[in-house]
Design an enzyme around this catalytic site. Sequence first.
Site, PDB file in Angstrom:
ATOM      1  N   GLU A 103       3.400  -8.333  13.674  1.00 32.17           N
ATOM      2  CA  GLU A 103       2.509  -8.852  14.710  1.00 32.17           C
ATOM      3  C   GLU A 103       2.148 -10.299  14.442  1.00 32.17           C
ATOM      4  OE1 GLU A 103      -0.174  -5.416  13.647  1.00 32.17           O
ATOM      5  OE2 GLU A 103      -1.013  -6.081  15.554  1.00 32.17           O
ATOM      6  N   ARG A 127       0.792  -1.230   0.000  1.00 31.27           N
ATOM      7  CA  ARG A 127       0.000   0.000   0.000  1.00 31.27           C
ATOM      8  C   ARG A 127       0.823   1.279   0.000  1.00 31.27           C
ATOM      9  NH1 ARG A 127      -4.085  -2.999   3.935  1.00 31.27           N
ATOM     10  NH2 ARG A 127      -2.119  -4.082   4.223  1.00 31.27           N
TER      11      ARG A 127
HETATM   12  O1  LIG Z   1       4.477  -1.741  11.530  1.00 27.49           O
HETATM   13  P1  LIG Z   1       4.350  -3.170  11.114  1.00 27.49           P
HETATM   14  O2  LIG Z   1       4.003  -4.082  12.269  1.00 27.49           O
HETATM   15  O3  LIG Z   1       5.572  -3.662  10.391  1.00 27.49           O
HETATM   16  O4  LIG Z   1       3.102  -3.285  10.130  1.00 27.49           O
HETATM   17  C1  LIG Z   1       2.870  -2.395   9.077  1.00 27.49           C
HETATM   18  C2  LIG Z   1       2.823  -3.105   7.748  1.00 27.49           C
HETATM   19  O5  LIG Z   1       1.759  -4.070   7.754  1.00 27.49           O
HETATM   20  C3  LIG Z   1       0.971  -3.882   6.606  1.00 27.49           C
HETATM   21  O6  LIG Z   1       1.435  -4.625   5.518  1.00 27.49           O
HETATM   22  P2  LIG Z   1       1.463  -6.222   5.552  1.00 27.49           P
HETATM   23  O7  LIG Z   1       2.779  -6.698   6.115  1.00 27.49           O
HETATM   24  O8  LIG Z   1       0.233  -6.713   6.245  1.00 27.49           O
HETATM   25  O9  LIG Z   1       1.513  -6.643   4.049  1.00 27.49           O
HETATM   26  P3  LIG Z   1       0.532  -6.372   2.827  1.00 27.49           P
HETATM   27  O10 LIG Z   1       1.097  -5.163   2.142  1.00 27.49           O
HETATM   28  O11 LIG Z   1       0.695  -7.595   2.013  1.00 27.49           O
HETATM   29  O12 LIG Z   1      -0.858  -6.154   3.343  1.00 27.49           O
HETATM   30  C4  LIG Z   1       1.092  -2.401   6.321  1.00 27.49           C
HETATM   31  O13 LIG Z   1       0.741  -2.073   4.976  1.00 27.49           O
HETATM   32  C5  LIG Z   1       2.526  -2.115   6.646  1.00 27.49           C
HETATM   33  O14 LIG Z   1       3.405  -2.325   5.543  1.00 27.49           O
HETATM   34  N1  LIG Z   2      -3.125  -4.312  13.457  1.00 29.28           N
HETATM   35  C1  LIG Z   2      -3.186  -4.072  12.141  1.00 29.28           C
HETATM   36  N2  LIG Z   2      -4.348  -3.699  11.574  1.00 29.28           N
HETATM   37  C2  LIG Z   2      -4.410  -3.446  10.253  1.00 29.28           C
HETATM   38  N3  LIG Z   2      -3.398  -3.564   9.419  1.00 29.28           N
HETATM   39  C3  LIG Z   2      -2.232  -3.947   9.943  1.00 29.28           C
HETATM   40  N4  LIG Z   2      -1.025  -4.149   9.370  1.00 29.28           N
HETATM   41  C4  LIG Z   2      -0.181  -4.541  10.329  1.00 29.28           C
HETATM   42  N5  LIG Z   2      -0.771  -4.584  11.528  1.00 29.28           N
HETATM   43  C5  LIG Z   2      -2.059  -4.224  11.311  1.00 29.28           C
END
Ligand SMILES: O=P(O)(O)OC[C@H]1O[C@H](OP(=O)(O)OP(=O)(O)O)[C@H](O)[C@@H]1O
Ligand SMILES: Nc1ncnc2[nH]cnc12
Length: 133
Positions: A73, A36
């Site tokens: 997480e 994103r």
């Molecule tokens: O601060 P953090 O704990 O590292 O989490 C934040 C990340 O999590 C989400 O992506 P995700 O890893 O879920 O991947 P995605 O782009 O495939 O949804 C979000 O878009 C961030 O990149």
């Molecule tokens: N708690 C959360 N909720 C939504 N998107 C996330 N990406 C990583 N952690 C998340």
Amino acid sequence: MLDAGVGYECAWYCYQLLFCNPEVNIANLPAGVEARGFMFGPSIALAIGAKFVPLRKPRKLPGEVIAEAYDLEYGSDCLEMHVGAVQPGERVIVIDDLVATGGTLSAAIRLLERVGAQVVECACVIGLREVKT
Ligand SMILES: O=P(O)(O)OC[C@H]1O[C@H](OP(=O)(O)OP(=O)(O)O)[C@H](O)[C@@H]1O
Ligand SMILES: Nc1ncnc2[nH]cnc12
């Protein structure tokens, strides 16, 4: 975030939020985190007349890459960047949609600093305060 789609007003608000960050003015290179971060980073690159550096999930980039693993997480992941995408001394702003634990942003910073970039700012639309790090 944004999984249900995004309207023009929301998109414009997010863009203003990121672009009005004064640090954008001292960065000369936006780097976006897949997936994103790719929604916001290219607009900023266009606005400041810069290239855009994609930091991608594993096995997506076709050329030679360097990689950084990180914990989230709910598991672990890895970011990759093309060798030569960033030159030493370039002033980078890292862009993503959301920061939770900060693991993703930290990995992005490590990746960029390994090639001599100066990460001057990270810009995200949402910060999840309730997430334990
Ligand atoms: O601060 P953090 O704990 O590292 O989490 C934040 C990340 O999590 C989400 O992506 P995700 O890893 O879920 O991947 P995605 O782009 O495939 O949804 C979000 O878009 C961030 O990149
Ligand atoms: N708690 C959360 N909720 C939504 N998107 C996330 N990406 C990583 N952690 C998340």
